[in-house]
Design a protein around this motif. Structure first.
Motif, PDB file in Angstrom:
ATOM      1  N   SER A 152      -9.995  -1.243  -2.727  1.00 11.21           N
ATOM      2  CA  SER A 152     -11.464  -1.753  -3.027  1.00 11.21           C
ATOM      3  C   SER A 152     -11.746  -3.184  -2.350  1.00 11.21           C
ATOM      4  O   SER A 152     -12.625  -3.812  -2.279  1.00 11.21           O
ATOM      5  CB  SER A 152     -11.483  -2.131  -4.532  1.00 11.21           C
ATOM      6  OG  SER A 152     -10.785  -2.977  -5.136  1.00 11.21           O
ATOM      7  N   GLY A 153     -10.596  -3.570  -1.881  1.00 10.41           N
ATOM      8  CA  GLY A 153     -10.497  -4.992  -1.253  1.00 10.41           C
ATOM      9  C   GLY A 153     -10.440  -6.121  -2.086  1.00 10.41           C
ATOM     10  O   GLY A 153     -10.471  -7.300  -1.434  1.00 10.41           O
ATOM     11  N   GLN A 154     -10.109  -6.046  -3.056  1.00 11.80           N
ATOM     12  CA  GLN A 154      -9.963  -7.139  -3.980  1.00 11.80           C
ATOM     13  C   GLN A 154      -8.784  -7.709  -4.170  1.00 11.80           C
ATOM     14  O   GLN A 154      -8.641  -8.867  -4.612  1.00 11.80           O
ATOM     15  CB  GLN A 154     -10.441  -6.673  -5.677  1.00 11.80           C
ATOM     16  CG  GLN A 154     -11.912  -6.238  -5.838  1.00 11.80           C
ATOM     17  CD  GLN A 154     -12.149  -5.719  -7.227  1.00 11.80           C
ATOM     18  OE1 GLN A 154     -11.267  -5.318  -7.843  1.00 11.80           O
ATOM     19  NE2 GLN A 154     -13.346  -5.846  -7.744  1.00 11.80           N
ATOM     20  N   LEU A 155      -7.820  -7.001  -3.578  1.00 13.14           N
ATOM     21  CA  LEU A 155      -6.322  -7.550  -3.309  1.00 13.14           C
ATOM     22  C   LEU A 155      -6.007  -7.440  -2.011  1.00 13.14           C
ATOM     23  O   LEU A 155      -6.336  -6.623  -1.399  1.00 13.14           O
ATOM     24  CB  LEU A 155      -5.530  -6.736  -4.183  1.00 13.14           C
ATOM     25  CG  LEU A 155      -3.733  -7.208  -4.012  1.00 13.14           C
ATOM     26  CD1 LEU A 155      -3.742  -8.507  -4.906  1.00 13.14           C
ATOM     27  CD2 LEU A 155      -2.963  -6.191  -4.838  1.00 13.14           C
ATOM     28  N   ILE A 210       3.372  -3.970   8.802  1.00 15.81           N
ATOM     29  CA  ILE A 210       3.336  -3.589   7.439  1.00 15.81           C
ATOM     30  C   ILE A 210       1.880  -3.700   6.779  1.00 15.81           C
ATOM     31  O   ILE A 210       1.292  -2.712   6.286  1.00 15.81           O
ATOM     32  CB  ILE A 210       4.081  -4.627   6.469  1.00 15.81           C
ATOM     33  CG1 ILE A 210       5.519  -4.354   6.774  1.00 15.81           C
ATOM     34  CG2 ILE A 210       3.727  -4.352   4.940  1.00 15.81           C
ATOM     35  CD1 ILE A 210       6.304  -5.521   6.241  1.00 15.81           C
ATOM     36  N   GLU A 211       1.085  -4.645   7.375  1.00 13.65           N
ATOM     37  CA  GLU A 211      -0.395  -4.801   6.792  1.00 13.65           C
ATOM     38  C   GLU A 211      -1.027  -3.703   7.374  1.00 13.65           C
ATOM     39  O   GLU A 211      -2.044  -3.058   6.843  1.00 13.65           O
ATOM     40  CB  GLU A 211      -0.836  -6.322   6.993  1.00 13.65           C
ATOM     41  CG  GLU A 211      -0.177  -7.391   6.128  1.00 13.65           C
ATOM     42  CD  GLU A 211      -0.889  -8.563   6.459  1.00 13.65           C
ATOM     43  OE1 GLU A 211      -1.814  -8.733   7.254  1.00 13.65           O
ATOM     44  OE2 GLU A 211      -0.395  -9.489   5.738  1.00 13.65           O
ATOM     45  N   THR A 212      -0.916  -3.433   8.659  1.00 12.41           N
ATOM     46  CA  THR A 212      -1.705  -2.556   9.307  1.00 12.41           C
ATOM     47  C   THR A 212      -1.284  -1.113   8.947  1.00 12.41           C
ATOM     48  O   THR A 212      -2.320  -0.325   8.957  1.00 12.41           O
ATOM     49  CB  THR A 212      -1.534  -2.632  10.999  1.00 12.41           C
ATOM     50  OG1 THR A 212      -1.751  -4.123  11.234  1.00 12.41           O
ATOM     51  CG2 THR A 212      -2.416  -1.794  11.816  1.00 12.41           C
ATOM     52  N   ALA A 213      -0.149  -0.810   8.948  1.00  9.60           N
ATOM     53  CA  ALA A 213       0.533   0.472   8.479  1.00  9.60           C
ATOM     54  C   ALA A 213      -0.121   0.839   7.144  1.00  9.60           C
ATOM     55  O   ALA A 213      -0.764   2.042   6.826  1.00  9.60           O
ATOM     56  CB  ALA A 213       1.789   0.458   8.398  1.00  9.60           C
ATOM     57  N   VAL A 214      -0.040  -0.183   6.017  1.00  7.74           N
ATOM     58  CA  VAL A 214      -0.746   0.093   4.729  1.00  7.74           C
ATOM     59  C   VAL A 214      -2.305   0.290   4.598  1.00  7.74           C
ATOM     60  O   VAL A 214      -2.625   1.415   3.982  1.00  7.74           O
ATOM     61  CB  VAL A 214      -0.305  -0.694   3.877  1.00  7.74           C
ATOM     62  CG1 VAL A 214      -0.967  -0.653   2.438  1.00  7.74           C
ATOM     63  CG2 VAL A 214       1.219  -1.018   3.437  1.00  7.74           C
ATOM     64  N   ASP A 215      -2.963  -0.413   5.674  1.00  6.93           N
ATOM     65  CA  ASP A 215      -4.216  -0.127   5.696  1.00  6.93           C
ATOM     66  C   ASP A 215      -4.804   1.020   6.362  1.00  6.93           C
ATOM     67  O   ASP A 215      -5.533   1.900   5.743  1.00  6.93           O
ATOM     68  CB  ASP A 215      -4.827  -1.311   6.540  1.00  6.93           C
ATOM     69  CG  ASP A 215      -6.438  -1.304   6.607  1.00  6.93           C
ATOM     70  OD1 ASP A 215      -7.096  -1.408   5.828  1.00  6.93           O
ATOM     71  OD2 ASP A 215      -6.900  -1.108   7.877  1.00  6.93           O
ATOM     72  N   ASP A 250       2.151   0.890  -9.401  1.00  2.94           N
ATOM     73  CA  ASP A 250       1.143  -0.051 -10.159  1.00  2.94           C
ATOM     74  C   ASP A 250      -0.185   0.404  -9.517  1.00  2.94           C
ATOM     75  O   ASP A 250      -0.879  -0.250  -8.584  1.00  2.94           O
ATOM     76  CB  ASP A 250       1.540  -1.263  -9.788  1.00  2.94           C
ATOM     77  CG  ASP A 250       0.558  -2.601 -10.558  1.00  2.94           C
ATOM     78  OD1 ASP A 250      -0.426  -1.928 -11.169  1.00  2.94           O
ATOM     79  OD2 ASP A 250       1.108  -3.512 -10.692  1.00  2.94           O
ATOM     80  N   PRO A 251      -0.927   1.131 -10.506  1.00  2.00           N
ATOM     81  CA  PRO A 251      -2.434   1.678 -10.317  1.00  2.00           C
ATOM     82  C   PRO A 251      -3.354   0.123  -9.895  1.00  2.00           C
ATOM     83  O   PRO A 251      -4.249   0.391  -9.191  1.00  2.00           O
ATOM     84  CB  PRO A 251      -2.804   2.235 -11.437  1.00  2.00           C
ATOM     85  CG  PRO A 251      -1.525   2.864 -12.087  1.00  2.00           C
ATOM     86  CD  PRO A 251      -0.431   1.694 -11.792  1.00  2.00           C
ATOM     87  N   SER A 252      -3.028  -0.711 -10.648  1.00  2.00           N
ATOM     88  CA  SER A 252      -4.010  -1.852 -10.344  1.00  2.00           C
ATOM     89  C   SER A 252      -3.966  -2.392  -8.944  1.00  2.00           C
ATOM     90  O   SER A 252      -4.920  -2.760  -8.370  1.00  2.00           O
ATOM     91  CB  SER A 252      -3.754  -2.863 -11.433  1.00  2.00           C
ATOM     92  OG  SER A 252      -2.591  -3.587 -11.156  1.00  2.00           O
ATOM     93  N   ARG A 253      -2.705  -2.458  -8.559  1.00  2.00           N
ATOM     94  CA  ARG A 253      -2.419  -2.854  -7.073  1.00  2.00           C
ATOM     95  C   ARG A 253      -3.179  -1.974  -6.199  1.00  2.00           C
ATOM     96  O   ARG A 253      -3.561  -2.401  -5.282  1.00  2.00           O
ATOM     97  CB  ARG A 253      -0.892  -3.223  -6.650  1.00  2.00           C
ATOM     98  CG  ARG A 253      -0.374  -4.391  -7.437  1.00  2.00           C
ATOM     99  CD  ARG A 253       0.994  -4.610  -6.994  1.00  2.00           C
ATOM    100  NE  ARG A 253       1.604  -5.769  -7.431  1.00  2.00           N
ATOM    101  CZ  ARG A 253       2.201  -6.056  -8.746  1.00  2.00           C
ATOM    102  NH1 ARG A 253       2.332  -4.612  -9.394  1.00  2.00           N
ATOM    103  NH2 ARG A 253       2.683  -6.879  -9.052  1.00  2.00           N
ATOM    104  N   HIS A 254      -2.798  -0.649  -6.290  1.00  2.21           N
ATOM    105  CA  HIS A 254      -3.211   0.271  -5.504  1.00  2.21           C
ATOM    106  C   HIS A 254      -4.833  -0.028  -5.453  1.00  2.21           C
ATOM    107  O   HIS A 254      -5.572   0.214  -4.344  1.00  2.21           O
ATOM    108  CB  HIS A 254      -3.125   1.596  -6.113  1.00  2.21           C
ATOM    109  CG  HIS A 254      -3.113   2.825  -5.159  1.00  2.21           C
ATOM    110  ND1 HIS A 254      -2.972   3.940  -5.326  1.00  2.21           N
ATOM    111  CD2 HIS A 254      -3.823   2.870  -3.778  1.00  2.21           C
ATOM    112  CE1 HIS A 254      -3.397   4.827  -4.041  1.00  2.21           C
ATOM    113  NE2 HIS A 254      -4.057   4.124  -3.446  1.00  2.21           N
ATOM    114  N   ALA A 255      -5.596   0.038  -6.642  1.00  5.30           N
ATOM    115  CA  ALA A 255      -6.921   0.214  -6.712  1.00  5.30           C
ATOM    116  C   ALA A 255      -7.510  -1.054  -6.042  1.00  5.30           C
ATOM    117  O   ALA A 255      -8.315  -1.264  -5.454  1.00  5.30           O
ATOM    118  CB  ALA A 255      -7.603  -0.013  -8.174  1.00  5.30           C
TER     119      ALA A 255
END
Length: 414
Positions: A280-283, A371-376, A271-276
């Motif tokens: 960008s920090g909006q999600l 999960i949060e740290t790994a993805v970040d 889902d490109p919108s979630r990735h973006a």
């Protein structure tokens, strides 16, 4: 999962028409995503369905959200203590059954109710709180970067086998006070144990051996780790209790977190919108994980509960000692609470992914942090990360208890 011909025994009280078969939750035909199977069972039986587990052992699979909540919230009716399991008591479940690592009684908090459960669970929750507050994100960042370093120059990777499959266990080796070199083989043994089959017992014994050695070492050389914390807790765990709680947290934290991490990455990259939004920090990542826990919970079927008396559940007459397994994935998609899969779940934390009631998963914060740290770290290191195959080509393999993403091929600038 396949409907079997007549002649297989159903659980007592089973609402099966004469000559009908009972669905097996194991075998080659079960190795696909299971929502269509759950839908077929729901259509045929309602919110509770008779099924067969490995060895053709009968069980009730609970598909309804409200019925699952009733089971989770009422340990006096639905015990976690498998010593009352009638098929076990009457000798139909051998010691060598691959169900034993998942359903057999152990001296841990998951296998008990009431005061024994409260005493043992306190040791786990207190020490999980301690380790998650002790620089855990620094450890996650270290191992995430180390995993990424191994493939960063290639411009390609499989985020299942190269990242999600082993990262949680590497973090847990640090949390437990284990050697890092143990991480890969412990992860493989944990995954094989969850798959079941002929090798499940051997992998379980291997894990127990490593943890027994750890316990002995920490008695002699205490440290600032989870194992040492259990040793010194006021609950005064004996040797069997200590090793079995190390096993419980190690296997559960690794298998659930690795599965959830892979599914979260799948959702982001398809889902490109979630990735973006994340870049960008909006999600925020919490919203993504919440959606995954509703739609693809890391544990699809939760073992197991046992009826403490003859009772009714979802219109079925259960007998004392009957085995009950809880379809968490099916319950999260129950049309009574979600008329369709597109129903918004944003801000709704009432999913079943972490179980519920007195036995609700105590390691949620640890898994969330990983999960949060790994993805970040991953998105920061590889901001142009993209899926290398069409989303519809991604496949999963299911077992009785879970459905795991097979691979997640990606490309990026080296």
């Amino acid at each position: 999962m396949n409907d079997q011909p007549q002649g297989l025994a159903a659980p007592s009280g089973c609402p099966v028409a004469h000559g009908a078969g009972i669905t097996r939750l194991y075998g080659e035909e079960s190795e696909t995503d299971s929502h269509d199977i759950y839908a077929r069972l729901r259509k045929r039986y309602g919110t509770v369905a008779p099924v067969l587990l490995e060895g053709d052992i009968p069980a009730w699979l609970v598909l309804g959200y409200r019925e699952i909540r009733r089971v989770l919230d009422n340990p006096s009716q639905f015990s976690r203590d498998s010593r009352i399991w009638r098929d076990w008591q009457e000798g139909r479940v051998p010691e060598t059954s691959p169900l034993i690592p998942m359903l057999g009684w152990r001296p841990d908090c998951v296998s008990q109710d009431g005061e024994p459960h409260r005493r043992l669970r306190a040791a786990v929750t207190d020490n999980l709180q301690a380790v998650t507050g002790r620089g855990i994100r620094r450890h996650i960042t270290h191992f995430a970067n180390k995993q990424i370093d191994a493939f960063a120059d290639a411009g390609r990777a499989d985020l299942v086998t190269d990242f999600a499959e082993y990262l949680p266990m590497l973090v847990l080796t640090r949390v437990f006070g284990l050697a890092e070199r143990e991480g890969r083989s412990l992860a493989e043994s944990s995954n094989q144990l969850m798959k079941g089959g002929a090798d499940a017992l051997a992998h379980n014994e291997r894990i127990m051996g490593v943890l027994a050695e750890l316990a002995a070492r920490k008695r002699a050389e205490p440290g600032s780790d989870f194992a040492t914390g259990l040793l010194g807790h006021d609950a005064s765990l004996d040797e069997d209790e200590l090793v079995n709680h190390l096993r419980l947290v190690l296997i559960t934290a690794h298998t659930m977190t690795s599965n959830l991490l892979a599914r979260a990455l799948q959702l982001i990259l398809t889902d490109p919108s979630r990735h973006a939004g994340l870049v960008s920090g909006q999600l925020d990542m919490t919203t993504v994980v919440e959606e995954v826990m509703w739609n693809t919970p890391p544990l699809a079927v939760l073992p197991g509960r046992f009826a403490t008396s003859d009772l009714e559940l979802g219109g079925c007459a259960l007998k004392k000692g009957d085995l009950i397994v809880l379809g968490l994935a099916a319950g999260n998609m129950d049309p009574q609470i979600r008329p369709d899969s597109e129903t918004s779940v944003v801000g709704n934390q009432s999913h079943l992914a972490f179980s519920g009631g007195p036995h609700e998963c105590p390691g949620q914060n640890l898994g969330q942090a990983i999960i949060e740290t790994a993805v970040d770290v991953l998105l920061h290191r590889l901001p142009d990360l993209r899926l290398a195959v069409p989303a519809e080509e991604l496949t999963s393999t299911a077992s009785t208890w879970e459905s795991r993403l097979d691979s997640l091929p990606v490309e990026f600038a080296p």
